[in-house]
Design an enzyme around this catalytic site. Structure first.
Site: not given
Length: 183
Positions: A23, A46, A48, A62, A72, A119, A132, A167-168
């Protein structure tokens, strides 16, 4: 689930072990009991989900400053990524060393990135999706980053970098005053 350590203390690779038959398969995505080897009191606060459209895109590197630092667990559910963790722990013998792991939907590997690490990842194909699992809720005031092309970390991305967020790209390089994160 199989948990294997890397050459950087605290950074682990988790491989899901599916039950397969005609299956398809059934796989345990997360099991607190089985992952207690990483952290006995592991609690996910959390989850994500991200989509990265273009091959070669780099997101990161980050992290969250204490007291909002987080463990994480990253899982690629569509396509493939080169997932990277950089050790930023102040007193670590592997300070600024990095580990990269190819995570794909097919290999069912996950990277468990503990507190004190930056990360990031590079999409190895178009339309990559990831989940995440985080032990802390995101806190904008605690966010930190090092550049994806930081010479002191010298991450070797497998593909030419095609897209980086504004931003990065604006993240400053580390200077000699950066001595790491105190946890």
């Amino acid at each position: 689930m199989l948990v294997n350590s890397t050459d950087i203390l605290g950074l682990n690779i988790i491989t899901a072990t599916p039950n397969r038959d005609e299956r398809g398969y059934f796989v345990r995505e997360f099991c607190r009991q089985e992952l207690s080897i990483i952290r006995p009191d592991l609690v996910i606060e959390q989850i994500n989900h991200s989509l990265t459209r273009q091959k070669g895109t780099v997101r990161g590197l980050h992290f969250q400053y204490p007291p909002h630092a987080e463990l994480k667990i990253i899982r690629c559910t569509k396509g493939g990524i080169f997932d990277v963790a950089v050790d930023l722990r102040k007193d670590s013998p592997t300070f600024l060393k990095w580990h990269g792991e190819i995570l794909t939907a097919e290999n069912m590997k996950m990277l468990a990135v503990p507190e004190g690490f930056a990360h990031g990842f590079q999409a190895l194909e178009d339309d990559v999706e990831m989940f995440y699992y985080n032990t802390q809720p995101y806190c904008k005031e605690a966010e930190g980053a090092i550049r994806y092309d930081e010479p002191l970390a010298a991450v070797k991305w497998p593909l030419a970098v095609t897209v980086v967020s504004q931003k990065d790209g604006a993240t400053p390089y580390i200077n000699e005053k950066f001595k790491g994160i105190e946890l």
